[in-house]
Design a protein around this motif. Structure first.
Motif, PDB file in Angstrom:
ATOM      1  N   VAL A  34      57.002  88.331  36.229  1.00 45.41           N
ATOM      2  CA  VAL A  34      55.725  88.289  36.178  1.00 45.41           C
ATOM      3  C   VAL A  34      55.309  89.680  35.690  1.00 45.41           C
ATOM      4  O   VAL A  34      54.254  89.840  35.027  1.00 45.41           O
ATOM      5  CB  VAL A  34      55.129  87.842  37.307  1.00 45.41           C
ATOM      6  N   GLY A  35      55.752  90.735  36.355  1.00 41.57           N
ATOM      7  CA  GLY A  35      55.222  91.944  36.086  1.00 41.57           C
ATOM      8  C   GLY A  35      55.744  92.410  34.798  1.00 41.57           C
ATOM      9  O   GLY A  35      54.688  93.452  33.998  1.00 41.57           O
ATOM     10  N   SER A  36      56.665  91.910  34.084  1.00 41.46           N
ATOM     11  CA  SER A  36      57.134  92.421  32.796  1.00 41.46           C
ATOM     12  C   SER A  36      56.141  91.570  31.714  1.00 41.46           C
ATOM     13  O   SER A  36      55.525  92.260  30.715  1.00 41.46           O
ATOM     14  CB  SER A  36      58.332  92.091  32.438  1.00 41.46           C
ATOM     15  N   LEU A  37      55.653  90.355  32.006  1.00 44.78           N
ATOM     16  CA  LEU A  37      54.605  89.800  31.246  1.00 44.78           C
ATOM     17  C   LEU A  37      53.424  90.633  31.257  1.00 44.78           C
ATOM     18  O   LEU A  37      52.379  90.763  30.404  1.00 44.78           O
ATOM     19  CB  LEU A  37      54.580  88.220  31.823  1.00 44.78           C
ATOM     20  N   LEU A 279      59.763  89.272  23.106  1.00 47.36           N
ATOM     21  CA  LEU A 279      60.906  90.012  23.582  1.00 47.36           C
ATOM     22  C   LEU A 279      60.840  91.578  24.019  1.00 47.36           C
ATOM     23  O   LEU A 279      61.566  92.044  24.696  1.00 47.36           O
ATOM     24  CB  LEU A 279      61.685  90.260  21.979  1.00 47.36           C
ATOM     25  N   LEU A 280      59.540  91.934  23.946  1.00 47.13           N
ATOM     26  CA  LEU A 280      59.147  93.278  24.464  1.00 47.13           C
ATOM     27  C   LEU A 280      59.200  92.839  25.995  1.00 47.13           C
ATOM     28  O   LEU A 280      59.458  93.959  26.902  1.00 47.13           O
ATOM     29  CB  LEU A 280      57.757  93.689  24.234  1.00 47.13           C
ATOM     30  N   ALA A 281      58.432  91.774  26.481  1.00 44.61           N
ATOM     31  CA  ALA A 281      58.326  91.353  27.928  1.00 44.61           C
ATOM     32  C   ALA A 281      59.704  91.345  28.489  1.00 44.61           C
ATOM     33  O   ALA A 281      59.882  91.657  29.374  1.00 44.61           O
ATOM     34  CB  ALA A 281      57.470  90.098  28.083  1.00 44.61           C
ATOM     35  N   ALA A 282      60.629  90.657  27.820  1.00 38.64           N
ATOM     36  CA  ALA A 282      62.074  90.508  28.036  1.00 38.64           C
ATOM     37  C   ALA A 282      62.748  91.877  28.303  1.00 38.64           C
ATOM     38  O   ALA A 282      63.654  91.872  29.172  1.00 38.64           O
ATOM     39  CB  ALA A 282      62.934  89.520  27.229  1.00 38.64           C
ATOM     40  N   SER A 283      62.386  92.641  27.286  1.00 40.01           N
ATOM     41  CA  SER A 283      63.061  94.076  27.334  1.00 40.01           C
ATOM     42  C   SER A 283      62.606  94.965  28.649  1.00 40.01           C
ATOM     43  O   SER A 283      63.634  95.381  29.539  1.00 40.01           O
ATOM     44  CB  SER A 283      62.667  94.858  25.890  1.00 40.01           C
ATOM     45  N   CYS A 284      61.294  94.613  28.970  1.00 47.53           N
ATOM     46  CA  CYS A 284      60.737  95.266  30.060  1.00 47.53           C
ATOM     47  C   CYS A 284      61.335  94.809  31.388  1.00 47.53           C
ATOM     48  O   CYS A 284      61.792  95.472  32.145  1.00 47.53           O
ATOM     49  CB  CYS A 284      59.104  95.117  30.300  1.00 47.53           C
ATOM     50  N   PHE A 285      61.741  93.595  31.178  1.00 49.74           N
ATOM     51  CA  PHE A 285      62.282  92.808  32.503  1.00 49.74           C
ATOM     52  C   PHE A 285      63.666  93.240  32.685  1.00 49.74           C
ATOM     53  O   PHE A 285      64.057  93.610  33.792  1.00 49.74           O
ATOM     54  CB  PHE A 285      62.455  91.196  32.203  1.00 49.74           C
TER      55      PHE A 285
END
Length: 295
Positions: A34-37, A279-285
């Motif tokens: 959730v934080g990554s999103l 994919l940015l959110a996934a990378s942040c995760f």
């Protein structure tokens, strides 16, 4: 003389302790997801995409829509991580994802805000659960390996579209570009080979995320862009992103003005690189999970 042992008394306590630790890990993973999103939503300037500043190229959604969506998805990320701990088959992950899409659409009055993230970050949560269950390291390479070992074969079979309900699938089929399913079947290479290295190499959280987003925009064939602008749209987004990177990215003194100019150009064309955003959110995760912080 008889020695009486009572394993039945010890085993329930062990099982209860294990369940508690599993729940705590899944809750941690869900918070990171959730934080990554949220990190992706809060980023600006972000060409063509929804942020707290403006709605980008969208007329049917805003930051509030995204906040409702990501809040509604928190239980999904916890459940799919538990499915990874249980080493559940891909059919279980898929079923959880379908339910999560329904929950998302219910929270957003039918607007698709996070379908791609449900798929990609959901798979990463499951991979994290599998790594945890097998007592393996939570490194980026290990996470990708668990994704492929656990569900790679099923993901490869999943690349064939089952229906035409997704704009991304329809765009991929009509224009011959790859989409989220193909990306997942390969182990999310855009996350591990493009987004994550850009985050790690960046200077400062915001700038690193901007550089990672532009790197992803320059790299992928974004089906969200294809749906709105066809192959011409893809060419424009890639060209603008490559130009931003060639000029030095966020290391250039005028980087913010350049990024804003690109943002306005994509809004004028109604183009939105939503696939790159997912994919940015996934990378942040992955970065948060493996480095211990969201940056």
């Amino acid at each position: 003389m008889f020695i009486v042992t009572t394993p039945s008394l010890a085993q329930p306590a062990i099982r209860a302790s294990t369940r508690y630790l599993d729940r705590a890990f899944c809750a941690h993973i869900a918070r990171l997801a959730v934080g990554s999103l949220y990190a992706e939503l809060a980023l600006y300037p972000k060409p063509g995409l929804v942020s707290f500043v403006d709605n980008g190229s969208h007329t049917d959604m805003n930051a509030e829509t995204f906040l409702r969506s990501l809040f509604a998805l928190r239980h999904y990320f916890r459940r799919i991580c538990q499915a990874g701990i249980d080493q559940a088959p891909f059919a279980t992950l898929k079923r959880l994802g379908i339910v999560a899409e329904q929950v998302m659409l219910g929270a957003t009055a039918g607007v698709n805000t996070h379908r791609g993230a449900i798929f990609s970050i959901g798979l990463l949560c499951a991979a994290a659960g599998r790594a945890y269950a097998l007592r393996g390291p939570l490194t980026a390479s290990a996470l990708q390996a668990h994704l492929l070992i656990g569900w790679g074969e099923a993901l490869a079979a999943h690349t064939a579209p089952a229906d035409g309900t997704s704009h991304g699938l329809a765009a991929a089929a009509s224009h011959g570009v790859s989409g989220a399913r193909e990306e997942a079947a390969l182990g999310l290479p855009s996350v591990f080979q493009v987004g994550l290295p850009a985050l790690a190499a960046g200077c400062g959280t915001r700038k690193a995320r901007i550089d990672a987003l532009f790197a992803l925009m320059a790299h992928i064939s974004d089906t969200n862009v294809v749906h709105r602008g066809g192959t011409d749209g893809i060419s424009l987004v890639r060209s603008l992103a490559q130009g931003f990177i060639a000029a030095g990215g966020t290391a250039a003194l005028d980087w913010e003005a350049r990024a804003l100019s690109i943002h306005h150009r994509l809004v004028a064309r109604k183009l939105s690189p939503g696939g790159a955003a997912d994919l940015l959110a996934a990378s942040c995760f992955v970065h948060a999970l493996t480095e211990g912080r969201l940056s």
